[in-house]
Write a protein that holds these residues in place. Structure first.
Motif, mmCIF file in Angstrom:
data_model
loop_
_atom_site.group_PDB
_atom_site.id
_atom_site.type_symbol
_atom_site.label_atom_id
_atom_site.label_comp_id
_atom_site.label_asym_id
_atom_site.label_seq_id
_atom_site.Cartn_x
_atom_site.Cartn_y
_atom_site.Cartn_z
ATOM 1 N N HIS A 198 8.176 15.742 -3.814
ATOM 2 C CA HIS A 198 6.911 15.748 -3.066
ATOM 3 C C HIS A 198 6.010 16.849 -3.628
ATOM 4 O O HIS A 198 6.476 17.952 -3.934
ATOM 5 N N ASP A 231 7.875 13.013 5.354
ATOM 6 C CA ASP A 231 6.892 13.981 4.830
ATOM 7 C C ASP A 231 6.673 15.151 5.787
ATOM 8 O O ASP A 231 6.178 16.199 5.374
ATOM 9 N N HIS A 237 14.506 2.475 -6.487
ATOM 10 C CA HIS A 237 13.963 3.766 -6.042
ATOM 11 C C HIS A 237 14.408 4.873 -6.986
ATOM 12 O O HIS A 237 15.447 4.764 -7.642
ATOM 13 N N MET A 242 9.558 9.233 0.856
ATOM 14 C CA MET A 242 8.452 9.550 1.767
ATOM 15 C C MET A 242 7.900 8.246 2.362
ATOM 16 O O MET A 242 8.140 7.165 1.797
ATOM 17 N N PRO A 243 7.133 8.319 3.462
ATOM 18 C CA PRO A 243 6.692 7.092 4.138
ATOM 19 C C PRO A 243 5.977 6.079 3.233
ATOM 20 O O PRO A 243 6.062 4.878 3.478
ATOM 21 N N SER A 244 5.306 6.530 2.177
ATOM 22 C CA SER A 244 4.625 5.573 1.300
ATOM 23 C C SER A 244 5.471 5.185 0.093
ATOM 24 O O SER A 244 4.996 4.485 -0.804
ATOM 25 N N GLY A 245 6.738 5.618 0.051
ATOM 26 C CA GLY A 245 7.585 5.383 -1.121
ATOM 27 C C GLY A 245 8.365 4.079 -1.055
ATOM 28 O O GLY A 245 8.226 3.293 -0.119
ATOM 29 N N GLU A 288 11.298 7.376 7.714
ATOM 30 C CA GLU A 288 10.241 7.632 8.684
ATOM 31 C C GLU A 288 10.041 9.137 8.896
ATOM 32 O O GLU A 288 11.016 9.875 9.100
ATOM 33 N N PRO A 301 11.389 4.192 2.105
ATOM 34 C CA PRO A 301 10.781 5.163 3.009
ATOM 35 C C PRO A 301 11.702 5.631 4.136
ATOM 36 O O PRO A 301 12.426 4.841 4.733
ATOM 37 N N ASN A 331 9.306 11.494 -3.760
ATOM 38 C CA ASN A 331 8.253 10.591 -3.300
ATOM 39 C C ASN A 331 8.784 9.261 -2.771
ATOM 40 O O ASN A 331 8.261 8.727 -1.798
ATOM 41 N N ASP A 332 9.809 8.702 -3.408
ATOM 42 C CA ASP A 332 10.285 7.394 -2.937
ATOM 43 C C ASP A 332 10.917 7.437 -1.556
ATOM 44 O O ASP A 332 11.059 6.384 -0.913
#
Ligand code: VGL
Ligand code: ZN
Length: 226
Positions: free
Chosen positions: A114, A41, A103, A30-33, A38, A36, A27-28
């Motif tokens: 994810h 996801d 992170h 991923m774009p919202s992590g 780019e 991120p 998750n970290d």
């Protein structure tokens, strides 16, 4: 060197001596992590599909997981005068060449894979980066180039000779894992369209592609397998 310049292998017959290595699909990244990457996801569903193909061909699937204590020295927060992205390197290379935001802290949501990743397709999960003094970009060897993870032994015990790398991030964990994989005697492929890069500092992705090419690493796409 650009991704468009790479020679992509086609019609690769995979078998029980092959392994798909899914790097740090957490998750970290991923774009919202917290750190991120780019479009990180956008590769998850296609990685699941390729992992299914590998399982159907009796090939192995291994996941790596960045797994840091909350006081890890790769975190800019551990220094009074540093920010994420600042250049910083210890003499032995154990930390650096840049510092990161906090992170993939152990047992946090950011360190989880994810939610769509089919973890049950994996034959093993290899965690890395647990020593607070040493970062570990490569899935094989920590950045001091001495401390080994369990990855090489795991692959050898499974009879694996070729590894196919995908995941995050192209210019850190994927690249370092690929280069070490060659040194450890594996034939190494990067699945180019199943990875995304950070490009920090700018130009880093290009340098990695060049280093990998010079090392004899080969390149594939998600539709290269049969
Ligand atoms: C990674 C920076 C710090 C990666 C991990 O998975 O590429 N990058 N920790
Ligand atoms: Zn990390």
């Amino acid at each position: 060197m650009k991704i468009e310049d790479l020679k992509i292998e086609k019609d690769i017959n995979i078998n029980e001596k092959d392994a798909l290595l899914i790097v740090d699909l957490q998750n970290d990244f991923m774009p919202s992590g917290a750190l991120p990457v780019e479009n990180g996801d956008l590769i998850v569903d296609d990685i699941n599909n390729v992992a299914e193909t590998f399982k159907n061909k009796k090939s192995k699937v291994i996941l790596t997981q960045d797994w840091h204590p909350n006081n890890h020295k790769s975190f800019a927060s551990q220094y009074l005068d540093k920010n994420p992205g600042d250049a910083y390197q210890t003499e032995d290379g154990a930390i650096g060449p840049v510092l990161w935001p906090d992170h993939c802290v152990q047992d946090t949501e950011g360190a989880n894979f994810h939610k769509n990743l089919k973890k049950n397709l994996g034959d093993a999960v290899i965690q890395k980066g647990m020593n607070p003094e040493i970062d570990s970009y490569s899935g094989f060897l920590e950045n001091d180039k001495k401390t080994k993870t369990e990855l090489a032994e795991k692959l050898k015990s499974l009879g694996v000779e070729r590894i196919f790398i995908c995941g995050l991030a192209l210019d850190y964990c994927c690249c370092y894992t690929a280069l070490d994989g060659v040194d450890l005697g594996f034939e190494v492929f990067l699945i180019v369209d199943l990875t995304k890069g950070i490009d920090l500092p700018p130009g880093n992705i290009s340098n990695c592609l060049e280093n990998m090419t010079n090392k004899g690493i080969k390149f594939a796409n998600k539709d290269s397998f049969k």
